[in-house]
Design a protein around this motif. Structure first.
Motif, PDB file in Angstrom:
ATOM      1  N   SER A 241      42.323 -45.549 -20.035  1.00 39.81           N
ATOM      2  CA  SER A 241      42.658 -45.530 -21.468  1.00 39.81           C
ATOM      3  C   SER A 241      41.404 -45.391 -22.327  1.00 39.81           C
ATOM      4  O   SER A 241      41.442 -44.753 -23.384  1.00 39.81           O
ATOM      5  N   ALA A 242      40.267 -45.933 -21.881  1.00 40.71           N
ATOM      6  CA  ALA A 242      39.017 -45.766 -22.632  1.00 40.71           C
ATOM      7  C   ALA A 242      38.565 -44.302 -22.608  1.00 40.71           C
ATOM      8  O   ALA A 242      38.149 -43.760 -23.642  1.00 40.71           O
ATOM      9  N   VAL A 243      38.664 -43.661 -21.465  1.00 36.91           N
ATOM     10  CA  VAL A 243      38.285 -42.243 -21.356  1.00 36.91           C
ATOM     11  C   VAL A 243      39.214 -41.382 -22.210  1.00 36.91           C
ATOM     12  O   VAL A 243      38.761 -40.467 -22.922  1.00 36.91           O
ATOM     13  N   LEU A 244      40.513 -41.668 -22.167  1.00 35.00           N
ATOM     14  CA  LEU A 244      41.465 -40.906 -22.979  1.00 35.00           C
ATOM     15  C   LEU A 244      41.210 -41.100 -24.473  1.00 35.00           C
ATOM     16  O   LEU A 244      41.336 -40.150 -25.259  1.00 35.00           O
ATOM     17  N   ALA A 245      40.855 -42.302 -24.878  1.00 36.61           N
ATOM     18  CA  ALA A 245      40.529 -42.538 -26.287  1.00 36.61           C
ATOM     19  C   ALA A 245      39.313 -41.716 -26.690  1.00 36.61           C
ATOM     20  O   ALA A 245      39.302 -41.079 -27.756  1.00 36.61           O
ATOM     21  N   PHE A 246      38.295 -41.686 -25.848  1.00 36.38           N
ATOM     22  CA  PHE A 246      37.085 -40.910 -26.152  1.00 36.38           C
ATOM     23  C   PHE A 246      37.399 -39.417 -26.232  1.00 36.38           C
ATOM     24  O   PHE A 246      36.974 -38.725 -27.167  1.00 36.38           O
ATOM     25  N   LEU A 247      38.175 -38.907 -25.272  1.00 35.01           N
ATOM     26  CA  LEU A 247      38.534 -37.488 -25.282  1.00 35.01           C
ATOM     27  C   LEU A 247      39.365 -37.127 -26.512  1.00 35.01           C
ATOM     28  O   LEU A 247      39.191 -36.054 -27.102  1.00 35.01           O
ATOM     29  N   ASN A 248      40.254 -38.017 -26.912  1.00 31.20           N
ATOM     30  CA  ASN A 248      41.062 -37.752 -28.105  1.00 31.20           C
ATOM     31  C   ASN A 248      40.216 -37.768 -29.378  1.00 31.20           C
ATOM     32  O   ASN A 248      40.494 -37.030 -30.312  1.00 31.20           O
ATOM     33  N   PHE A 249      39.202 -38.615 -29.418  1.00 33.77           N
ATOM     34  CA  PHE A 249      38.304 -38.602 -30.573  1.00 33.77           C
ATOM     35  C   PHE A 249      37.529 -37.278 -30.635  1.00 33.77           C
ATOM     36  O   PHE A 249      37.295 -36.731 -31.713  1.00 33.77           O
ATOM     37  N   LEU A 250      37.143 -36.749 -29.467  1.00 36.35           N
ATOM     38  CA  LEU A 250      36.478 -35.444 -29.444  1.00 36.35           C
ATOM     39  C   LEU A 250      37.445 -34.338 -29.880  1.00 36.35           C
ATOM     40  O   LEU A 250      37.058 -33.419 -30.627  1.00 36.35           O
ATOM     41  N   MET A 251      38.681 -34.417 -29.424  1.00 40.81           N
ATOM     42  CA  MET A 251      39.689 -33.424 -29.796  1.00 40.81           C
ATOM     43  C   MET A 251      40.012 -33.493 -31.290  1.00 40.81           C
ATOM     44  O   MET A 251      40.394 -32.495 -31.895  1.00 40.81           O
ATOM     45  N   MET A 252      39.845 -34.671 -31.885  1.00 43.17           N
ATOM     46  CA  MET A 252      40.126 -34.851 -33.296  1.00 43.17           C
ATOM     47  C   MET A 252      39.203 -33.972 -34.155  1.00 43.17           C
ATOM     48  O   MET A 252      39.580 -33.532 -35.246  1.00 43.17           O
ATOM     49  N   LEU A 253      38.003 -33.680 -33.660  1.00 42.81           N
ATOM     50  CA  LEU A 253      37.081 -32.824 -34.395  1.00 42.81           C
ATOM     51  C   LEU A 253      37.635 -31.406 -34.529  1.00 42.81           C
ATOM     52  O   LEU A 253      37.418 -30.732 -35.534  1.00 42.81           O
ATOM     53  N   ILE A 254      38.367 -30.958 -33.526  1.00 40.48           N
ATOM     54  CA  ILE A 254      38.951 -29.619 -33.538  1.00 40.48           C
ATOM     55  C   ILE A 254      40.331 -29.641 -34.207  1.00 40.48           C
ATOM     56  O   ILE A 254      40.659 -28.784 -35.014  1.00 40.48           O
ATOM     57  N   PHE A 255      41.103 -30.643 -33.865  1.00 40.59           N
ATOM     58  CA  PHE A 255      42.488 -30.728 -34.334  1.00 40.59           C
ATOM     59  C   PHE A 255      42.693 -32.118 -34.954  1.00 40.59           C
ATOM     60  O   PHE A 255      42.999 -33.078 -34.251  1.00 40.59           O
ATOM     61  N   PRO A 256      42.538 -32.295 -36.306  1.00 36.03           N
ATOM     62  CA  PRO A 256      42.570 -33.607 -36.970  1.00 36.03           C
ATOM     63  C   PRO A 256      43.798 -34.477 -36.710  1.00 36.03           C
ATOM     64  O   PRO A 256      43.662 -35.696 -36.666  1.00 36.03           O
ATOM     65  N   PRO A 257      45.005 -33.927 -36.510  1.00 34.13           N
ATOM     66  CA  PRO A 257      46.144 -34.823 -36.238  1.00 34.13           C
ATOM     67  C   PRO A 257      46.004 -35.645 -34.936  1.00 34.13           C
ATOM     68  O   PRO A 257      46.783 -36.561 -34.699  1.00 34.13           O
ATOM     69  N   MET A 258      45.035 -35.340 -34.103  1.00 37.32           N
ATOM     70  CA  MET A 258      44.825 -36.107 -32.864  1.00 37.32           C
ATOM     71  C   MET A 258      44.295 -37.513 -33.145  1.00 37.32           C
ATOM     72  O   MET A 258      44.179 -38.326 -32.230  1.00 37.32           O
ATOM     73  N   LEU A 259      44.001 -37.811 -34.403  1.00 38.93           N
ATOM     74  CA  LEU A 259      43.508 -39.143 -34.779  1.00 38.93           C
ATOM     75  C   LEU A 259      44.500 -40.230 -34.372  1.00 38.93           C
ATOM     76  O   LEU A 259      44.104 -41.287 -33.879  1.00 38.93           O
ATOM     77  N   ILE A 260      45.771 -39.958 -34.536  1.00 36.84           N
ATOM     78  CA  ILE A 260      46.797 -40.948 -34.186  1.00 36.84           C
ATOM     79  C   ILE A 260      46.751 -41.251 -32.696  1.00 36.84           C
ATOM     80  O   ILE A 260      46.781 -42.418 -32.286  1.00 36.84           O
ATOM     81  N   MET A 261      46.665 -40.217 -31.873  1.00 34.23           N
ATOM     82  CA  MET A 261      46.592 -40.429 -30.421  1.00 34.23           C
ATOM     83  C   MET A 261      45.299 -41.151 -30.050  1.00 34.23           C
ATOM     84  O   MET A 261      45.295 -42.017 -29.175  1.00 34.23           O
ATOM     85  N   ALA A 262      44.205 -40.787 -30.698  1.00 35.64           N
ATOM     86  CA  ALA A 262      42.926 -41.423 -30.407  1.00 35.64           C
ATOM     87  C   ALA A 262      42.983 -42.906 -30.737  1.00 35.64           C
ATOM     88  O   ALA A 262      42.516 -43.745 -29.955  1.00 35.64           O
ATOM     89  N   LEU A 263      43.558 -43.249 -31.874  1.00 37.08           N
ATOM     90  CA  LEU A 263      43.689 -44.663 -32.254  1.00 37.08           C
ATOM     91  C   LEU A 263      44.620 -45.408 -31.297  1.00 37.08           C
ATOM     92  O   LEU A 263      44.352 -46.557 -30.932  1.00 37.08           O
ATOM     93  N   LEU A 264      45.695 -44.753 -30.891  1.00 35.80           N
ATOM     94  CA  LEU A 264      46.634 -45.362 -29.949  1.00 35.80           C
ATOM     95  C   LEU A 264      45.945 -45.683 -28.622  1.00 35.80           C
ATOM     96  O   LEU A 264      46.069 -46.802 -28.092  1.00 35.80           O
ATOM     97  N   PHE A 265      45.181 -44.726 -28.083  1.00 30.97           N
ATOM     98  CA  PHE A 265      44.474 -44.975 -26.824  1.00 30.97           C
ATOM     99  C   PHE A 265      43.350 -46.000 -27.000  1.00 30.97           C
ATOM    100  O   PHE A 265      43.045 -46.757 -26.080  1.00 30.97           O
ATOM    101  N   ALA A 266      42.733 -46.041 -28.153  1.00 34.14           N
ATOM    102  CA  ALA A 266      41.680 -47.030 -28.408  1.00 34.14           C
ATOM    103  C   ALA A 266      42.264 -48.442 -28.406  1.00 34.14           C
ATOM    104  O   ALA A 266      41.687 -49.365 -27.822  1.00 34.14           O
ATOM    105  N   VAL A 267      43.421 -48.612 -29.032  1.00 37.54           N
ATOM    106  CA  VAL A 267      44.083 -49.927 -29.044  1.00 37.54           C
ATOM    107  C   VAL A 267      44.526 -50.303 -27.632  1.00 37.54           C
ATOM    108  O   VAL A 267      44.350 -51.450 -27.193  1.00 37.54           O
ATOM    109  N   LEU A 268      45.085 -49.352 -26.911  1.00 37.72           N
ATOM    110  CA  LEU A 268      45.506 -49.603 -25.528  1.00 37.72           C
ATOM    111  C   LEU A 268      44.310 -49.987 -24.660  1.00 37.72           C
ATOM    112  O   LEU A 268      44.388 -50.916 -23.848  1.00 37.72           O
TER     113      LEU A 268
END
Length: 180
Positions: A27-54
């Motif tokens: 879940s930590a790796v997925l949160a980091f990858l989603n934060f990187l993806m957020m730079l390209i595709f901003p709606p990924m912020l929700i997924m990044a926050l979800l994985f960060a909390v998990l």
């Protein structure tokens, strides 16, 4: 004559399954990858926050221990999660202990299969001697089964105070004799 206070304390670390640790790292790796993806595709912020909390939740539960403390006739067992969050599992007076004996021994047999609340405060380590403590609540008269792993000092003092209710294993009897 002065009466001395009796105080003993011990900590039991619970072995956390590898699957829980793996889930925390994934879940930590997925949160980091989603934060990187957020730079390209901003709606990924929700997924990044979800994985960060998990990830945060999973890392909190990779460290679990139980603190046993005996103070002047009262036994407290606290659950410590993540090294910070402390929750009281049970507090009982030694007079309210109905039975304290190693698992699968004669004093405990009448309680096997009996419907009652169970609180597991053991380390889940193979080869360890676990004890079963049946505690009666003063107010409601209900019994609770506690699977525990108290130190030899706590077992020794409880056995001296309640010899008819507390049964030690042969190995612990020998260790207790060395303490005395």
């Amino acid at each position: 004559m002065y009466q001395q206070d009796i105080f003993y304390e011990c900590t039991v670390e619970r072995k956390v399954p590898g699957s829980v640790k793996a889930m925390a790292y994934i879940s930590a790796v997925l949160a980091f990858l989603n934060f990187l993806m957020m730079l390209i595709f901003p709606p990924m912020l929700i997924m990044a926050l979800l994985f960060a909390v998990l990830s945060w939740y999973n890392f909190q539960h990779t460290s679990l221990s139980f603190d046993y403390s005996y103070t002047n006739g009262e036994l407290d067992i606290d659950k410590v999660i993540g090294g910070r969050k402390r929750k009281n599992v049970i507090t009982t007076k030694e007079a309210n202990i109905v039975v304290l004996a190693p698992t699968h021994t004669d004093p405990v047999r009448p309680y096997i299969g009996k419907s009652m609340p169970v609180k597991d405060c053991s380390s889940h380590t193979k080869g360890k001697n676990y004890y079963v403590m049946i505690v009666k609540d003063e107010l409601t008269a209900t019994e609770t089964k506690v699977i525990c792993e108290p130190s030899i000092e706590i077992l020794n003092i409880l056995q001296r105070m309640n010899p008819s209710r507390v049964t030690l294993s042969d190995e612990d009897k020998a260790r207790a004799r060395k303490l005395s």
